[in-house]
Design an enzyme around this catalytic site. Structure first.
Site, mmCIF file in Angstrom:
data_model
loop_
_atom_site.group_PDB
_atom_site.id
_atom_site.type_symbol
_atom_site.label_atom_id
_atom_site.label_comp_id
_atom_site.label_asym_id
_atom_site.label_seq_id
_atom_site.Cartn_x
_atom_site.Cartn_y
_atom_site.Cartn_z
ATOM 1 N N ASP A 19 -47.289 3.976 89.608
ATOM 2 C CA ASP A 19 -46.197 4.379 90.485
ATOM 3 C C ASP A 19 -45.471 3.154 91.045
ATOM 4 O O ASP A 19 -46.073 2.098 91.248
ATOM 5 C CB ASP A 19 -46.757 5.228 91.642
ATOM 6 C CG ASP A 19 -45.676 5.994 92.364
ATOM 7 O OD1 ASP A 19 -44.576 6.166 91.795
ATOM 8 O OD2 ASP A 19 -45.917 6.436 93.496
ATOM 9 N N ASN A 67 -41.661 15.449 85.731
ATOM 10 C CA ASN A 67 -40.639 14.425 85.485
ATOM 11 C C ASN A 67 -39.477 14.930 84.634
ATOM 12 O O ASN A 67 -38.418 14.295 84.584
ATOM 13 C CB ASN A 67 -41.249 13.198 84.803
ATOM 14 C CG ASN A 67 -42.125 12.374 85.722
ATOM 15 O OD1 ASN A 67 -43.017 11.663 85.282
ATOM 16 N ND2 ASN A 67 -41.882 12.461 87.030
ATOM 17 N N ARG A 70 -36.101 15.112 86.322
ATOM 18 C CA ARG A 70 -35.349 13.907 86.687
ATOM 19 C C ARG A 70 -33.995 13.878 85.963
ATOM 20 O O ARG A 70 -33.784 14.616 85.002
ATOM 21 C CB ARG A 70 -36.159 12.653 86.342
ATOM 22 C CG ARG A 70 -37.381 12.472 87.220
ATOM 23 C CD ARG A 70 -38.021 11.117 87.018
ATOM 24 N NE ARG A 70 -39.131 10.913 87.932
ATOM 25 C CZ ARG A 70 -39.790 9.761 88.070
ATOM 26 N NH1 ARG A 70 -39.454 8.719 87.333
ATOM 27 N NH2 ARG A 70 -40.786 9.657 88.936
ATOM 28 N N GLU A 210 -64.106 7.756 91.701
ATOM 29 C CA GLU A 210 -63.767 6.954 92.872
ATOM 30 C C GLU A 210 -62.252 6.722 92.860
ATOM 31 O O GLU A 210 -61.671 6.423 91.815
ATOM 32 C CB GLU A 210 -64.497 5.607 92.834
ATOM 33 C CG GLU A 210 -66.012 5.732 92.865
ATOM 34 C CD GLU A 210 -66.525 6.387 94.136
ATOM 35 O OE1 GLU A 210 -65.922 6.171 95.206
ATOM 36 O OE2 GLU A 210 -67.526 7.127 94.063
#
Length: 254
Positions: A19, A67, A70, A210
């Site tokens: 990102d 997306n 977009r 994690e």
């Protein structure tokens, strides 16, 4: 300052939400496509470093089903980048196998063909597998898995199989029908760009992963940032629902 990492405890599978490309470009007065191009360069560097460290699977969230909403010019530029980035060097130089997951049928024909060719050409590489999530979302993936399970047990489609019953549907059955059935679940999920959410990415698979979030935009994410994320991962105790005492006893018995 480089982070010290334990080379004997490198995550087997790292997933990444890349990102910040658009914001990185905007801060430089450039169009979003400029940031995406810079992001491809980061992919090359991080791929090479992951292979050096011994990571076996690297999954990159490249283009989500969301997306598609977009602007058309940005989507077109992203598809062009997909084509240009699927070059032999990044895979053959690092002995990396390429795989793709997602609703590939929605992609342009030339992109689909290039994806298939790259998968076939790199099938013999075995140092690491890079998995690119294109036109992908976890809810779509889970929905597709349920449909496949039902289809396989539909007497109209498969007369020799019984109609599906609730006891047929187990966690293993669902996992085996997901796009990611060929690889283990991620040990570590990294998201760059400062956002703290998983954005419909590998929702089933990251149940015990994690999670690591950092403010660095993806084009600026480098080998040192990767080491920092892995070092943070290695400082954590992965208990999978067990107590600390149980984990300690298991470690002592090994």
């Amino acid at each position: 300052m480089n982070e010290e990492i334990d080379m004997t405890r490198i995550p087997r599978h790292i997933a990444m939400i890349m990102d910040g490309n658009g914001r990185w470009a905007a801060e430089r007065g450039k169009p979003r496509s400029y940031g995406h191009q810079a992001g491809v360069d980061t992919v090359r560097r991080i791929t090479a470093e992951c292979t050096r460290l011994g990571v076996k699977f690297l999954t990159l969230y490249t283009f989500s089903t969301e997306n598609w909403s977009r602007p058309a010019d940005e989507v077109s530029a992203l598809m062009g980048l997909v084509l240009s980035s699927l070059e032999d060097e990044i895979f053959m130089k690092n002995n990396v196998r390429f795989r793709v997951i997602g609703d590939i049928d929605r992609l342009p024909d030339d992109v689909q063909q290039k994806l298939r060719e790259t998968e076939e050409h790199t099938a013999g590489n075995d140092t690491m597998t890079m998995v690119v999530a294109l036109s992908y979302s976890a809810r779509w993936e889970i929905t597709q898995a349920v449909k496949r399970i039902i289809d396989e047990r539909d007497p109209a489609l498969h007369p020799l199989k019984m109609h599906i019953q609730p006891f047929h549907v187990t966690e293993d059955v669902i996992s085996s029908h997901l796009e990611t059935s060929f690889m283990p679940d991620p040990d570590l999920l990294i998201r760059t760009g400062g956002e703290v959410r998983v954005s419909n990415f590998l929702l089933w698979q990251i149940a015990y992963s994690e999670l690591y979030f950092c403010d660095t935009y993806w084009p600026d994410f480098n080998e040192q940032d990767l080491h920092k994320a892995i070092a943070d991962y290695q400082r954590r105790q992965r208990r999978f629902g067990k107590t600390e005492d149980q984990i300690e006893n298991e470690n002592q018995s090994e």
